[in-house]
Scaffold this motif. Structure first.
Motif, mmCIF file in Angstrom:
data_model
loop_
_atom_site.group_PDB
_atom_site.id
_atom_site.type_symbol
_atom_site.label_atom_id
_atom_site.label_comp_id
_atom_site.label_asym_id
_atom_site.label_seq_id
_atom_site.Cartn_x
_atom_site.Cartn_y
_atom_site.Cartn_z
ATOM 1 N N LEU A 1 0.859 -1.198 0.000
ATOM 2 C CA LEU A 1 0.000 0.000 0.000
ATOM 3 C C LEU A 1 0.887 1.236 0.000
ATOM 4 C CD1 LEU A 1 -1.590 0.491 3.551
ATOM 5 C CD2 LEU A 1 0.233 -1.102 3.140
ATOM 6 N N GLY A 2 0.500 2.232 -0.802
ATOM 7 C CA GLY A 2 1.320 3.438 -0.924
ATOM 8 C C GLY A 2 1.134 4.407 0.221
ATOM 9 N N HIS A 3 -0.062 4.421 0.779
ATOM 10 C CA HIS A 3 -0.318 5.278 1.935
ATOM 11 C C HIS A 3 -1.476 4.693 2.741
ATOM 12 C CE1 HIS A 3 -3.255 6.841 -0.995
ATOM 13 N NE2 HIS A 3 -3.973 7.210 0.054
ATOM 14 N N VAL A 4 -1.646 5.219 3.946
ATOM 15 C CA VAL A 4 -2.727 4.743 4.819
ATOM 16 C C VAL A 4 -3.822 5.799 4.831
ATOM 17 C CG1 VAL A 4 -3.328 4.136 7.190
ATOM 18 C CG2 VAL A 4 -1.135 3.411 6.246
ATOM 19 N N ASN A 5 -5.051 5.408 4.506
ATOM 20 C CA ASN A 5 -6.176 6.356 4.559
ATOM 21 C C ASN A 5 -7.097 6.011 5.733
ATOM 22 O OD1 ASN A 5 -7.774 4.202 3.703
ATOM 23 N ND2 ASN A 5 -7.492 4.723 1.547
ATOM 24 N N LEU B 1 7.818 5.201 -4.297
ATOM 25 C CA LEU B 1 7.574 6.341 -3.402
ATOM 26 C C LEU B 1 6.179 6.949 -3.554
ATOM 27 C CD1 LEU B 1 11.031 8.116 -3.846
ATOM 28 C CD2 LEU B 1 10.165 7.218 -1.675
ATOM 29 N N SER B 2 5.478 6.597 -4.624
ATOM 30 C CA SER B 2 4.185 7.233 -4.906
ATOM 31 C C SER B 2 3.114 6.808 -3.896
ATOM 32 C CB SER B 2 3.710 6.876 -6.314
ATOM 33 O OG SER B 2 3.080 5.600 -6.288
ATOM 34 N N ARG B 3 1.969 7.493 -3.965
ATOM 35 C CA ARG B 3 0.860 7.163 -3.057
ATOM 36 C C ARG B 3 0.206 5.832 -3.405
ATOM 37 N NH1 ARG B 3 -1.160 10.602 0.488
ATOM 38 N NH2 ARG B 3 -3.382 10.326 0.087
ATOM 39 N N HIS B 4 0.614 5.252 -4.538
ATOM 40 C CA HIS B 4 0.126 3.918 -4.902
ATOM 41 C C HIS B 4 1.278 2.924 -4.987
ATOM 42 C CE1 HIS B 4 -3.480 6.160 -5.739
ATOM 43 N NE2 HIS B 4 -4.131 5.025 -5.765
ATOM 44 N N GLY B 5 2.334 3.189 -4.231
ATOM 45 C CA GLY B 5 3.492 2.287 -4.257
ATOM 46 C C GLY B 5 3.542 1.440 -3.017
ATOM 47 N N HIS B 6 4.601 1.680 -2.217
ATOM 48 C CA HIS B 6 4.785 0.899 -0.986
ATOM 49 C C HIS B 6 4.967 1.842 0.204
ATOM 50 C CE1 HIS B 6 5.066 -3.186 -2.597
ATOM 51 N NE2 HIS B 6 5.644 -2.651 -3.654
ATOM 52 N N LEU B 7 4.627 1.352 1.387
ATOM 53 C CA LEU B 7 4.669 2.170 2.601
ATOM 54 C C LEU B 7 6.103 2.252 3.157
ATOM 55 C CD1 LEU B 7 2.259 3.491 4.075
ATOM 56 C CD2 LEU B 7 2.325 1.581 5.685
ATOM 57 N N CYS B 8 6.565 3.464 3.454
ATOM 58 C CA CYS B 8 7.907 3.619 4.020
ATOM 59 C C CYS B 8 7.855 3.411 5.542
ATOM 60 C CB CYS B 8 8.486 4.988 3.675
ATOM 61 S SG CYS B 8 7.725 6.341 4.576
ATOM 62 N N ASN B 9 9.039 3.273 6.144
ATOM 63 C CA ASN B 9 9.116 2.958 7.579
ATOM 64 C C ASN B 9 8.404 3.998 8.450
ATOM 65 O OD1 ASN B 9 10.729 0.818 6.811
ATOM 66 N ND2 ASN B 9 12.660 1.885 7.237
ATOM 67 N N ALA B 10 8.657 5.282 8.155
ATOM 68 C CA ALA B 10 8.077 6.334 9.008
ATOM 69 C C ALA B 10 6.551 6.329 8.918
ATOM 70 C CB ALA B 10 8.628 7.700 8.589
ATOM 71 N N ASP B 11 6.017 6.115 7.705
ATOM 72 C CA ASP B 11 4.557 6.082 7.541
ATOM 73 C C ASP B 11 3.959 4.867 8.249
ATOM 74 O OD1 ASP B 11 4.744 8.379 6.112
ATOM 75 O OD2 ASP B 11 4.313 7.500 4.155
ATOM 76 N N ALA B 12 4.696 3.754 8.218
ATOM 77 C CA ALA B 12 4.214 2.553 8.919
ATOM 78 C C ALA B 12 4.136 2.830 10.422
ATOM 79 C CB ALA B 12 5.127 1.364 8.633
ATOM 80 N N CYS B 13 5.169 3.479 10.969
ATOM 81 C CA CYS B 13 5.173 3.775 12.411
ATOM 82 C C CYS B 13 4.061 4.756 12.771
ATOM 83 C CB CYS B 13 6.524 4.329 12.838
ATOM 84 S SG CYS B 13 7.772 3.045 12.935
ATOM 85 N N ALA B 14 3.860 5.766 11.914
ATOM 86 C CA ALA B 14 2.785 6.736 12.180
ATOM 87 C C ALA B 14 1.441 6.017 12.181
ATOM 88 C CB ALA B 14 2.807 7.839 11.118
ATOM 89 N N ALA B 15 1.271 5.066 11.273
ATOM 90 C CA ALA B 15 0.015 4.316 11.208
ATOM 91 C C ALA B 15 -0.154 3.446 12.452
ATOM 92 C CB ALA B 15 -0.004 3.447 9.945
ATOM 93 N N LEU B 16 0.939 2.832 12.898
ATOM 94 C CA LEU B 16 0.859 1.986 14.104
ATOM 95 C C LEU B 16 0.332 2.784 15.287
ATOM 96 C CD1 LEU B 16 4.136 -0.158 14.106
ATOM 97 C CD2 LEU B 16 1.810 -0.874 13.495
ATOM 98 N N GLU B 17 0.816 4.030 15.396
ATOM 99 C CA GLU B 17 0.390 4.870 16.531
ATOM 100 C C GLU B 17 -1.127 4.985 16.593
ATOM 101 O OE1 GLU B 17 2.158 8.632 17.453
ATOM 102 O OE2 GLU B 17 4.057 8.031 16.530
ATOM 103 N N GLU B 18 -1.766 4.977 15.415
ATOM 104 C CA GLU B 18 -3.226 5.131 15.390
ATOM 105 C C GLU B 18 -3.972 3.809 15.410
ATOM 106 O OE1 GLU B 18 -4.614 8.596 13.244
ATOM 107 O OE2 GLU B 18 -2.773 8.393 12.065
ATOM 108 N N MET B 19 -3.291 2.715 15.110
ATOM 109 C CA MET B 19 -3.978 1.415 15.026
ATOM 110 C C MET B 19 -3.871 0.598 16.308
ATOM 111 S SD MET B 19 -2.752 0.339 11.243
ATOM 112 C CE MET B 19 -3.221 1.277 9.787
ATOM 113 N N ILE B 20 -2.836 0.877 17.100
ATOM 114 C CA ILE B 20 -2.633 0.106 18.330
ATOM 115 C C ILE B 20 -3.673 0.515 19.375
ATOM 116 C CG2 ILE B 20 -1.056 -0.121 20.308
ATOM 117 C CD1 ILE B 20 1.255 -0.131 18.251
ATOM 118 N N THR B 21 -4.305 -0.504 19.970
ATOM 119 C CA THR B 21 -5.247 -0.244 21.072
ATOM 120 C C THR B 21 -4.907 -1.229 22.198
ATOM 121 O OG1 THR B 21 -6.868 -1.901 20.433
ATOM 122 C CG2 THR B 21 -7.090 0.271 19.405
ATOM 123 N N GLY B 22 -5.707 -1.230 23.233
ATOM 124 C CA GLY B 22 -5.510 -2.162 24.346
ATOM 125 C C GLY B 22 -5.566 -3.620 23.915
#
Ligand SMILES: [Zn+2]
Ligand SMILES: [Zn+2]
Length: 261
Positions: free
Chosen positions: A145-149, A187-208
């Protein structure tokens, strides 16, 4: 293997395959290795290949479909794919004998698990991620996935086990010897997810509910497991969630099994 969980058989640009297991049976998720190699990896993880009840395909790229037809036909299992992927399979010779079509947004039941497919932004005909539910627990998978929506974030929030792509380090990629067109594509929005974007997404997906995080589809040339692991550990520390078991999926060897309870 009896509990609800997942086993990563391998992940990366040369091949992706995992098993999602419930007390009622095993699903193979992607078949990006030859049928022989899939069997070898399953046996290494103590899975009998004939215990696989269905194959789910995320998209038509070869690193997800290489062993699709041969494995599915050998074991006589249904392959779930979207209609655009089915057309490519027909054209490119990997269409299995038994297949079932689904569309992004659909839910269906396999091995007692409720499977929900959702669209991922990637440069293929049709790419999906999946959420698997069994009882109260949830397993989520999104690679390629190129980005997380917002939609993806909502689907993947609160999974007990979450496998997310952490494909590349943009600086290593820019300095690599890869063709400019390929760099742009990744690098495009329809390519692959970079490390920093993956970590930013984790911050919002992790719950108890979150117990295990698996970072996957790591680029062999434009990333390294240590960078991926360190960045993700920093994220877990920031969230005060060092209790979560973090693993980086490898290309060459299976990662082993994770359970939701
Ligand atoms: Zn792909
Ligand atoms: Zn891929």
């Amino acid at each position: 293997m009896s509990g609800f969980g997942m086993t990563v058989l391998g992940s990366g640009s040369s091949g992706n395959a995992s098993i999602i297991h419930s007390p009622e049976g095993n699903i193979l998720l992607d078949a990006g290795f030859s049928a022989k190699e899939l069997e070898r990896r399953m046996e290494k993880c103590s899975f009998d290949p004939s215990s696989v009840r269905a194959l789910l395909i995320t998209h038509e790229h070869g690193d997800h479909t290489k062993g699709c037809r041969v494995f599915a036909d050998k074991y006589g299992i249904d392959v779930y794919m979207t209609s655009p992927v089915c057309h490519v399979a027909e054209k490119n010779g990997f269409l299995p004998e038994h297949y079932i079509l689904f569309a992004p947004g659909d839910s269906f039941c396999v091995c007692g698990m409720e499977v929900r497919a959702f669209s991922l932004p990637h440069d293929a005909m049709d790419t999906v991620g999946f959420v698997f539910r069994y009882g109260e627990k949830k397993i989520g998978v999104a690679t390629d996935l190129g980005h997380v929506n917002t939609l993806i974030r909502e689907h993947l929030k609160g999974c007990s086990i979450l496998m997310l792509e952490s494909n590349h380090d943009p600086d290593i990629l820019r300095n690599s010897s890869r063709a400019l067109s390929l760099k742009r594509r990744i690098l495009s929005r329809h390519g692959h997810l970079c490390n920093a974007d993956a970590c930013a997404a984790l911050e919002e997906m992790i719950t108890g509910e979150t117990r295990n995080i698996i970072l996957a589809h790591i680029s062999s040339e434009c990333n390294n497991c240590e960078i991926v692991e360190n960045l993700a550990l920093q994220t877990l520390a920031k969230l005060k969630r060092e209790d979560i078991l973090l693993k980086v999926a490898l290309q060459e060897t299976p990662l082993g099994s994770f359970y939701t309870a």
